[in-house]
Design a protein around this motif. Structure first.
Motif, PDB file in Angstrom:
ATOM      1  N   ASP A   1       0.815  -1.219   0.000  1.00  0.00           N
ATOM      2  CA  ASP A   1       0.000   0.000   0.000  1.00  0.00           C
ATOM      3  C   ASP A   1       0.852   1.275   0.000  1.00  0.00           C
ATOM      4  O   ASP A   1       0.325   2.379   0.074  1.00  0.00           O
ATOM      5  N   GLY A   2       2.187   1.121  -0.071  1.00  0.00           N
ATOM      6  CA  GLY A   2       3.067   2.277  -0.173  1.00  0.00           C
ATOM      7  C   GLY A   2       3.376   2.988   1.130  1.00  0.00           C
ATOM      8  O   GLY A   2       3.981   4.058   1.129  1.00  0.00           O
ATOM      9  N   THR A   3       3.000   2.389   2.253  1.00  0.00           N
ATOM     10  CA  THR A   3       3.196   3.057   3.544  1.00  0.00           C
ATOM     11  C   THR A   3       4.557   2.783   4.179  1.00  0.00           C
ATOM     12  O   THR A   3       4.854   3.326   5.244  1.00  0.00           O
ATOM     13  N   GLY A   4       5.384   1.979   3.530  1.00  0.00           N
ATOM     14  CA  GLY A   4       6.709   1.676   4.070  1.00  0.00           C
ATOM     15  C   GLY A   4       7.069   0.223   3.867  1.00  0.00           C
ATOM     16  O   GLY A   4       6.697  -0.389   2.870  1.00  0.00           O
ATOM     17  N   GLY A   5       7.791  -0.326   4.831  1.00  0.00           N
ATOM     18  CA  GLY A   5       8.217  -1.714   4.722  1.00  0.00           C
ATOM     19  C   GLY A   5       8.622  -2.255   6.076  1.00  0.00           C
ATOM     20  O   GLY A   5       8.433  -1.613   7.113  1.00  0.00           O
ATOM     21  N   MET A   6       9.218  -3.455   6.052  1.00  0.00           N
ATOM     22  CA  MET A   6       9.562  -4.142   7.278  1.00  0.00           C
ATOM     23  C   MET A   6      10.812  -4.983   7.045  1.00  0.00           C
ATOM     24  O   MET A   6      10.993  -5.558   5.973  1.00  0.00           O
ATOM     25  N   VAL A   7      11.670  -5.026   8.053  1.00  0.00           N
ATOM     26  CA  VAL A   7      12.834  -5.902   8.047  1.00  0.00           C
ATOM     27  C   VAL A   7      12.796  -6.693   9.345  1.00  0.00           C
ATOM     28  O   VAL A   7      12.535  -6.124  10.411  1.00  0.00           O
ATOM     29  N   ILE A   8      13.035  -7.985   9.261  1.00  0.00           N
ATOM     30  CA  ILE A   8      13.185  -8.789  10.469  1.00  0.00           C
ATOM     31  C   ILE A   8      14.666  -9.113  10.596  1.00  0.00           C
ATOM     32  O   ILE A   8      15.230  -9.849   9.787  1.00  0.00           O
ATOM     33  N   TYR A   9      15.281  -8.489  11.592  1.00  0.00           N
ATOM     34  CA  TYR A   9      16.711  -8.681  11.834  1.00  0.00           C
ATOM     35  C   TYR A   9      16.932  -9.831  12.815  1.00  0.00           C
ATOM     36  O   TYR A   9      16.117 -10.055  13.717  1.00  0.00           O
ATOM     37  N   ARG A  10      18.053 -10.500  12.646  1.00  0.00           N
ATOM     38  CA  ARG A  10      18.546 -11.478  13.614  1.00  0.00           C
ATOM     39  C   ARG A  10      19.662 -10.767  14.374  1.00  0.00           C
ATOM     40  O   ARG A  10      20.654 -10.363  13.779  1.00  0.00           O
ATOM     41  N   ALA A  11      19.478 -10.608  15.679  1.00  0.00           N
ATOM     42  CA  ALA A  11      20.459  -9.875  16.488  1.00  0.00           C
ATOM     43  C   ALA A  11      20.488 -10.467  17.891  1.00  0.00           C
ATOM     44  O   ALA A  11      19.536 -11.115  18.326  1.00  0.00           O
ATOM     45  N   SER A  12      21.563 -10.202  18.596  1.00  0.00           N
ATOM     46  CA  SER A  12      21.700 -10.739  19.947  1.00  0.00           C
ATOM     47  C   SER A  12      20.985  -9.885  20.998  1.00  0.00           C
ATOM     48  O   SER A  12      20.717 -10.358  22.096  1.00  0.00           O
ATOM     49  N   SER A  13      20.665  -8.631  20.661  1.00  0.00           N
ATOM     50  CA  SER A  13      20.023  -7.737  21.628  1.00  0.00           C
ATOM     51  C   SER A  13      19.222  -6.656  20.920  1.00  0.00           C
ATOM     52  O   SER A  13      19.414  -6.401  19.725  1.00  0.00           O
ATOM     53  N   PHE A  14      18.365  -6.007  21.700  1.00  0.00           N
ATOM     54  CA  PHE A  14      17.603  -4.877  21.174  1.00  0.00           C
ATOM     55  C   PHE A  14      18.561  -3.799  20.684  1.00  0.00           C
ATOM     56  O   PHE A  14      18.338  -3.194  19.635  1.00  0.00           O
ATOM     57  N   GLU A  15      19.628  -3.559  21.442  1.00  0.00           N
ATOM     58  CA  GLU A  15      20.585  -2.510  21.089  1.00  0.00           C
ATOM     59  C   GLU A  15      21.246  -2.784  19.740  1.00  0.00           C
ATOM     60  O   GLU A  15      21.433  -1.865  18.933  1.00  0.00           O
TER      61      GLU A  15
END
Length: 92
Positions: free
Chosen positions: A44-58
């Motif tokens: 719908d053109g409102t943006g996007g999403m990435v799902i990251y693999r990381a060890s912490s929120f930081e």
């Protein structure tokens, strides 16, 4: 390794077009580093999403903040740790 959903809401469509290649190159590099589980735009053109693999929120926040879309102000970002439940076979 944890999963973090990063929503990238549209802030400036013209900047988004101008920095699209930089954004895609950034994601390609992070994918090669094993930092991305999934990614894609919203139809719908409102943006996007990435799902990251990381060890912490930081770490996930650092990845999000270094995305050229975020650096240039083309997109905002919102991060949520995601506790995935799936019967799919996933990479380690």
């Amino acid at each position: 390794m944890k999963y973090f959903v990063v929503l990238l809401p549209m802030k400036d469509e013209e900047k988004s077009k101008a920095f699209r290649n930089d954004h895609l190159n950034y994601l390609e590099q992070k994918g090669k580093e094993g930092k991305i589980f999934a990614k894609g735009r919203f139809t719908d053109g409102t943006g996007g999403m990435v799902i990251y693999r990381a060890s912490s929120f930081e770490e996930a926040e650092k990845l999000a903040k270094e995305d050229p879309y975020v650096v240039t102000g083309a997109r905002g970002y919102e991060i949520h740790e995601w506790e995935m439940v799936s019967d799919a076979v996933l990479p380690n």
